[in-house]
Write a protein that holds these residues in place. Structure first.
Motif, PDB file in Angstrom:
ATOM      1  N   MET A   1       0.905  -1.145  -0.031  1.00  0.00           N
ATOM      2  CA  MET A   1      -0.016   0.493   0.155  1.00  0.00           C
ATOM      3  C   MET A   1       1.039   1.286   0.038  1.00  0.00           C
ATOM      4  SD  MET A   1      -3.498  -1.572   2.442  1.00  0.00           S
ATOM      5  CE  MET A   1      -3.716   0.497   2.079  1.00  0.00           C
ATOM      6  N   LEU A   2       0.433   1.953  -0.760  1.00  0.00           N
ATOM      7  CA  LEU A   2       1.326   3.260  -0.384  1.00  0.00           C
ATOM      8  C   LEU A   2       0.992   4.216   0.259  1.00  0.00           C
ATOM      9  CD1 LEU A   2       0.690   4.181  -4.715  1.00  0.00           C
ATOM     10  CD2 LEU A   2       2.704   3.606  -3.177  1.00  0.00           C
ATOM     11  N   SER A   3      -0.227   4.313   1.698  1.00  0.00           N
ATOM     12  CA  SER A   3      -0.392   5.504   2.416  1.00  0.00           C
ATOM     13  C   SER A   3      -1.349   4.211   3.153  1.00  0.00           C
ATOM     14  CB  SER A   3      -1.505   6.493   1.861  1.00  0.00           C
ATOM     15  OG  SER A   3      -2.250   6.042   1.645  1.00  0.00           O
ATOM     16  N   ASP A   4      -1.180   4.844   4.466  1.00  0.00           N
ATOM     17  CA  ASP A   4      -2.304   4.144   5.609  1.00  0.00           C
ATOM     18  C   ASP A   4      -3.569   4.381   5.526  1.00  0.00           C
ATOM     19  OD1 ASP A   4      -1.496   6.948   5.956  1.00  0.00           O
ATOM     20  OD2 ASP A   4      -1.319   6.259   8.312  1.00  0.00           O
ATOM     21  N   LYS A   5      -4.309   5.664   3.804  1.00  0.00           N
ATOM     22  CA  LYS A   5      -5.622   5.512   4.521  1.00  0.00           C
ATOM     23  C   LYS A   5      -5.556   5.342   2.673  1.00  0.00           C
ATOM     24  CE  LYS A   5      -5.186  10.225   6.415  1.00  0.00           C
ATOM     25  NZ  LYS A   5      -5.909  11.240   6.158  1.00  0.00           N
ATOM     26  N   ARG A   6      -6.990   4.494   2.595  1.00  0.00           N
ATOM     27  CA  ARG A   6      -7.761   4.011   1.543  1.00  0.00           C
ATOM     28  C   ARG A   6      -8.234   4.523   1.142  1.00  0.00           C
ATOM     29  NH1 ARG A   6     -10.407  -1.113   2.801  1.00  0.00           N
ATOM     30  NH2 ARG A   6     -11.302  -0.950   1.161  1.00  0.00           N
ATOM     31  N   LEU A   7      -8.374   4.776  -0.276  1.00  0.00           N
ATOM     32  CA  LEU A   7      -9.104   6.017  -0.931  1.00  0.00           C
ATOM     33  C   LEU A   7     -10.597   4.889  -1.479  1.00  0.00           C
ATOM     34  CD1 LEU A   7      -6.864   6.362  -4.150  1.00  0.00           C
ATOM     35  CD2 LEU A   7      -7.853   8.054  -2.458  1.00  0.00           C
ATOM     36  N   SER A   8     -11.631   6.021  -1.528  1.00  0.00           N
ATOM     37  CA  SER A   8     -12.989   5.864  -1.026  1.00  0.00           C
ATOM     38  C   SER A   8     -13.339   4.579  -2.269  1.00  0.00           C
ATOM     39  CB  SER A   8     -13.947   7.175  -1.588  1.00  0.00           C
ATOM     40  OG  SER A   8     -15.037   6.697  -1.964  1.00  0.00           O
ATOM     41  N   GLY A   9     -14.200   3.442  -1.640  1.00  0.00           N
ATOM     42  CA  GLY A   9     -14.780   3.030  -2.968  1.00  0.00           C
ATOM     43  C   GLY A   9     -12.672   1.544  -3.293  1.00  0.00           C
ATOM     44  N   GLU A  10     -12.065   1.775  -2.394  1.00  0.00           N
ATOM     45  CA  GLU A  10     -10.539   1.152  -3.467  1.00  0.00           C
ATOM     46  C   GLU A  10     -11.459  -0.937  -2.580  1.00  0.00           C
ATOM     47  OE1 GLU A  10      -7.340   2.130  -1.144  1.00  0.00           O
ATOM     48  OE2 GLU A  10      -5.682   0.810  -2.486  1.00  0.00           O
ATOM     49  N   ARG A  11     -10.296  -1.595  -3.860  1.00  0.00           N
ATOM     50  CA  ARG A  11     -10.323  -2.936  -3.482  1.00  0.00           C
ATOM     51  C   ARG A  11      -9.324  -3.491  -3.037  1.00  0.00           C
ATOM     52  NH1 ARG A  11     -15.069  -5.022  -7.875  1.00  0.00           N
ATOM     53  NH2 ARG A  11     -14.836  -6.462  -7.407  1.00  0.00           N
ATOM     54  N   LEU A  12      -9.794  -4.941  -2.652  1.00  0.00           N
ATOM     55  CA  LEU A  12      -8.048  -5.269  -1.831  1.00  0.00           C
ATOM     56  C   LEU A  12      -8.223  -6.765  -3.337  1.00  0.00           C
ATOM     57  CD1 LEU A  12      -8.749  -4.868   1.888  1.00  0.00           C
ATOM     58  CD2 LEU A  12      -6.735  -3.404  -0.246  1.00  0.00           C
ATOM     59  N   ASP A  13      -8.850  -6.744  -4.031  1.00  0.00           N
ATOM     60  CA  ASP A  13      -9.017  -8.140  -4.562  1.00  0.00           C
ATOM     61  C   ASP A  13      -8.176  -8.088  -5.912  1.00  0.00           C
ATOM     62  OD1 ASP A  13     -10.214  -6.176  -6.158  1.00  0.00           O
ATOM     63  OD2 ASP A  13     -12.265  -7.568  -6.279  1.00  0.00           O
ATOM     64  N   GLY A  14      -7.251  -7.046  -5.850  1.00  0.00           N
ATOM     65  CA  GLY A  14      -6.523  -6.066  -7.219  1.00  0.00           C
ATOM     66  C   GLY A  14      -7.177  -5.971  -8.142  1.00  0.00           C
TER      67      GLY A  14
ATOM     68  N   GLU B   1       2.966  -9.026  -9.487  1.00  0.00           N
ATOM     69  CA  GLU B   1       3.749  -8.242  -7.905  1.00  0.00           C
ATOM     70  C   GLU B   1       3.692  -7.310  -7.714  1.00  0.00           C
ATOM     71  OE1 GLU B   1       8.558  -6.442  -9.113  1.00  0.00           O
ATOM     72  OE2 GLU B   1       7.228  -6.108 -10.602  1.00  0.00           O
ATOM     73  N   ILE B   2       3.814  -7.467  -6.493  1.00  0.00           N
ATOM     74  CA  ILE B   2       3.254  -6.509  -5.102  1.00  0.00           C
ATOM     75  C   ILE B   2       4.648  -5.338  -4.533  1.00  0.00           C
ATOM     76  CG2 ILE B   2       2.770  -6.322  -2.811  1.00  0.00           C
ATOM     77  CD1 ILE B   2       1.846  -9.494  -2.935  1.00  0.00           C
ATOM     78  N   VAL B   3       4.476  -4.523  -5.132  1.00  0.00           N
ATOM     79  CA  VAL B   3       5.390  -3.325  -4.887  1.00  0.00           C
ATOM     80  C   VAL B   3       4.687  -2.534  -3.404  1.00  0.00           C
ATOM     81  CG1 VAL B   3       6.310  -1.498  -5.703  1.00  0.00           C
ATOM     82  CG2 VAL B   3       5.952  -3.564  -7.169  1.00  0.00           C
TER      83      VAL B   3
ATOM     84  N   GLY C   1       6.425  12.176  -1.239  1.00  0.00           N
ATOM     85  CA  GLY C   1       6.095  11.638  -2.659  1.00  0.00           C
ATOM     86  C   GLY C   1       5.122  10.541  -3.148  1.00  0.00           C
ATOM     87  N   LYS C   2       4.920   9.591  -1.255  1.00  0.00           N
ATOM     88  CA  LYS C   2       4.492   8.359  -2.051  1.00  0.00           C
ATOM     89  C   LYS C   2       3.073   8.092  -2.550  1.00  0.00           C
ATOM     90  CE  LYS C   2       5.359   7.119   2.175  1.00  0.00           C
ATOM     91  NZ  LYS C   2       6.123   8.422   2.652  1.00  0.00           N
ATOM     92  N   THR C   3       2.692   8.947  -1.162  1.00  0.00           N
ATOM     93  CA  THR C   3       0.836   8.675  -1.958  1.00  0.00           C
ATOM     94  C   THR C   3       0.435   9.289  -3.428  1.00  0.00           C
ATOM     95  OG1 THR C   3       0.445   8.856   0.160  1.00  0.00           O
ATOM     96  CG2 THR C   3      -0.975   9.309  -1.643  1.00  0.00           C
ATOM     97  N   THR C   4       1.680  11.006  -3.817  1.00  0.00           N
ATOM     98  CA  THR C   4       1.623  10.856  -5.057  1.00  0.00           C
ATOM     99  C   THR C   4       1.322  10.033  -5.926  1.00  0.00           C
ATOM    100  OG1 THR C   4       1.593  13.401  -3.908  1.00  0.00           O
ATOM    101  CG2 THR C   4       2.079  13.295  -6.423  1.00  0.00           C
ATOM    102  N   LEU C   5       2.561   9.674  -5.987  1.00  0.00           N
ATOM    103  CA  LEU C   5       3.207   8.750  -6.747  1.00  0.00           C
ATOM    104  C   LEU C   5       2.118   7.079  -7.012  1.00  0.00           C
ATOM    105  CD1 LEU C   5       5.185   7.627  -8.569  1.00  0.00           C
ATOM    106  CD2 LEU C   5       6.246   6.023  -7.398  1.00  0.00           C
ATOM    107  N   GLY C   6       1.702   6.824  -6.317  1.00  0.00           N
ATOM    108  CA  GLY C   6       0.423   6.190  -6.453  1.00  0.00           C
ATOM    109  C   GLY C   6      -0.659   6.710  -7.004  1.00  0.00           C
ATOM    110  N   LYS C   7      -1.081   7.665  -7.098  1.00  0.00           N
ATOM    111  CA  LYS C   7      -1.826   8.253  -7.556  1.00  0.00           C
ATOM    112  C   LYS C   7      -1.675   8.802  -8.739  1.00  0.00           C
ATOM    113  CE  LYS C   7      -4.752  10.668  -3.374  1.00  0.00           C
ATOM    114  NZ  LYS C   7      -4.683  12.415  -2.860  1.00  0.00           N
ATOM    115  N   LEU C   8      -0.628   8.606  -9.291  1.00  0.00           N
ATOM    116  CA  LEU C   8      -0.347   9.099 -10.699  1.00  0.00           C
ATOM    117  C   LEU C   8      -0.354   7.869 -11.434  1.00  0.00           C
ATOM    118  CD1 LEU C   8       3.179  11.395 -10.116  1.00  0.00           C
ATOM    119  CD2 LEU C   8       1.071  12.093 -11.627  1.00  0.00           C
ATOM    120  N   LEU C   9       0.141   6.477 -10.957  1.00  0.00           N
ATOM    121  CA  LEU C   9       0.148   4.864 -11.287  1.00  0.00           C
ATOM    122  C   LEU C   9      -1.746   5.193 -11.322  1.00  0.00           C
ATOM    123  CD1 LEU C   9       3.362   3.847  -8.837  1.00  0.00           C
ATOM    124  CD2 LEU C   9       3.045   4.627 -11.728  1.00  0.00           C
TER     125      LEU C   9
END
Length: 90
Positions: A1-14, A55-57, A66-74
């Motif tokens: 995970m890129l931060s300790d906060k989950r985005l609304s509606g995020e799923r953990l099933d990939g 792959e899990i990163v 910039g961890k969360t920002t990078l995650g949002k870009l990806l």
């Protein structure tokens, strides 16, 4: 995970927010640059990475690096000022 906060509606099933997943594709990011305003400092500076299908990163850095920002870009929530994010076949 890129931060300790989950985005609304995020799923953990990939499958991501749209439920489509990456369909076995990998993720490439090349030359990403991003800042939140023209006169603000760069948060992401010339980052390039490739993630293989399945792959899990994890990203580790101090707060504000910039961890969360990078995650949002990806994930496509933000558009890079320069560079691109693409999917690729294995």
């Amino acid at each position: 995970m890129l931060s300790d906060k989950r985005l609304s509606g995020e799923r953990l099933d990939g499958k991501g927010l749209n439920g489509k997943g990456l369909n076995g594709k990998g993720l490439n990011a090349k030359g990403l640059w991003f800042r939140y305003g023209a006169k603000l400092p760069w948060v992401v500076r010339d980052r390039t990475l490739s993630i293989a299908p399945g792959e899990i990163v994890g990203l580790m850095a101090p707060s504000g690096h910039g961890k969360t920002t990078l995650g949002k870009l990806l994930a496509g929530y933000l558009t890079p000022s320069q560079g691109q994010v693409t999917l690729h076949d294995p």
